[in-house]
Design an enzyme around this catalytic site. Structure first.
Site, PDB file in Angstrom:
ATOM      1  N   GLN A 142      35.786   2.314  81.650  1.00  0.00           N
ATOM      2  CA  GLN A 142      35.523   3.965  82.236  1.00  0.00           C
ATOM      3  C   GLN A 142      35.798   3.934  83.555  1.00  0.00           C
ATOM      4  OE1 GLN A 142      35.341   6.823  80.712  1.00  0.00           O
ATOM      5  NE2 GLN A 142      35.697   6.202  78.854  1.00  0.00           N
ATOM      6  N   SER A 143      36.714   3.639  84.367  1.00  0.00           N
ATOM      7  CA  SER A 143      36.763   3.411  85.710  1.00  0.00           C
ATOM      8  C   SER A 143      37.061   4.775  86.383  1.00  0.00           C
ATOM      9  CB  SER A 143      37.821   2.524  86.096  1.00  0.00           C
ATOM     10  OG  SER A 143      38.113   2.345  87.484  1.00  0.00           O
ATOM     11  N   ASN A 144      36.227   5.470  87.243  1.00  0.00           N
ATOM     12  CA  ASN A 144      36.729   6.636  88.001  1.00  0.00           C
ATOM     13  C   ASN A 144      37.814   6.115  88.955  1.00  0.00           C
ATOM     14  OD1 ASN A 144      34.776   8.328  86.801  1.00  0.00           O
ATOM     15  ND2 ASN A 144      33.096   7.109  88.243  1.00  0.00           N
TER      16      ASN A 144
ATOM     17  N   VAL B 111      40.322   3.790  88.707  1.00  0.00           N
ATOM     18  CA  VAL B 111      41.586   3.601  87.999  1.00  0.00           C
ATOM     19  C   VAL B 111      42.095   5.166  87.660  1.00  0.00           C
ATOM     20  CG1 VAL B 111      42.618   3.139  85.865  1.00  0.00           C
ATOM     21  CG2 VAL B 111      41.202   1.371  86.909  1.00  0.00           C
TER      22      VAL B 111
END
Length: 336
Positions: free
Chosen positions: A75-77, A79
């Site tokens: 859940q990378s912001n 990326v």
């Protein structure tokens, strides 16, 4: 520090808002709390990585790159924002997503940031938790070069001396806003993880001799390692900017007591902070970074470790779209 010397693309209108949290200040009985709204950086719902990407993508384009390669948690912001900026400039994007959290929850694995990554047409590959992710993206870039691409590698969080320039600029922007408003800031608080945001802020504030203390609330690493990472990057960024004298180790401060059971794992303090800001101020935090950062700020105020007569700015690093990846957790919290 003359940031116009460095390659840059412009991605959002500045300055981002600096607003007083009147209801939260009243609810906690002081100190005076303000919020720097870097969730309002426009691209892909905004967030702090957009500032970093202005310089990172500026350098990538200057080098003739046609493909961005980066990494982050599922859940990378970072990326999500990188994929969006790549689309904007007609670049391909490959992102390696690390399974840092052991879960089969479909919301976490497919909703929120992951859904947006796919909408932005990023190529997603997954790696198990504990992978050396920097080595993994370097290897992926090598594969792409063999295939004829011109990749530009962006580290996790965009946190290197180029990306940190975004927060050198943010520090300059914040001080200009404060001076124009007649606002004397004692302390800036924010969530600190991959180190670039804090390193840039420290360099920027030290560079203008602001006298403003920066406190990072850790979201992953223990205090000694977090502070060491930030200081190392701050020193590299200061040298890159041409700031003489380096950065004193005492200028880097992290409180890592609010991580809980680990990166991305919810805590009661985070849930309280997210709910409190939503209901008192209509502001959405995220469950991984700004929620834990605000939880730390609230607790330190309650303990009296931040004085009631101080003026605090909370830097909102964005990421509210990540709430959708934690829907089951919040359903339980809100039902209780």
């Amino acid at each position: 520090m003359h940031l116009a010397r460095f390659p840059r693309v412009r991605l959002f209108p500045t300055p981002t808002p600096l607003e007083k949290l009147t209801n939260l200040t009243r609810h906690l009985g002081g100190p005076e709390i303000w919020i720097k709204r870097d969730d309002c950086t426009v691209v892909a719902t905004g967030g702090n990585k957009v500032r970093k990407l202005e310089f990172l993508v500026g350098e990538a384009l200057a080098q003739g790159a046609d493909h961005l390669v980066t990494q982050g948690a599922v859940q990378s912001n970072h990326v999500r924002q990188t994929a969006a900026v790549a689309a904007k400039f007609g670049l391909k994007c490959t992102a390696l997503l690390e399974h840092r959290i052991d879960t089969n929850d479909r919301d976490y694995l497919a909703s929120g940031n992951v859904l947006l990554d796919r909408l932005f047409d990023a190529t997603l590959e997954y790696r198990p938790g504990g992978t050396d992710m920097q080595a993994a993206i370097e290897a992926k870039a090598d594969e792409l070069r063999v295939a004829g691409a011109k990749p530009y590698v962006i580290p996790g969080g965009g946190s290197n001396r180029v990306g940190a320039l975004g927060y050198v600029g943010c520090a300059q922007e914040l001080m200009q806003q404060a001076d124009e408003m007649g606002l004397k800031i004692d302390l800036v608080v924010h969530a600190t993880g991959s180190a670039g945001t804090q390193a840039g802020l420290v360099v920027g504030l030290e560079g203008v001799n602001s006298g403003v203390r920066v406190l990072g609330i850790g979201v992953r690493a223990p205090k000694d390692r977090q502070e060491a990472n930030v200081h190392k990057l701050a020193e590299a960024t200061a040298e890159y900017c041409g700031l003489r004298g380096g950065i004193a180790r005492s200028a880097v401060e992290a409180n890592c007591n609010y991580v809980g059971d680990g990166y991305g794992i919810p805590t009661p303090g985070m849930a309280e902070a997210v709910t409190m800001l939503a209901r008192l101020e209509g502001v959405l935090l995220d469950p991984v970074y700004s929620g834990k950062g605000m939880a730390g700020l609230i607790d330190l105020i309650r303990k009296g470790e931040i004085g009631k007569d101080q003026t605090v700015v909370f830097l909102h690093t964005g990421g509210a779209v990540g709430l959708y990846g934690y829907q089951g957790y919040f359903d339980t919290q809100l039902a209780g």
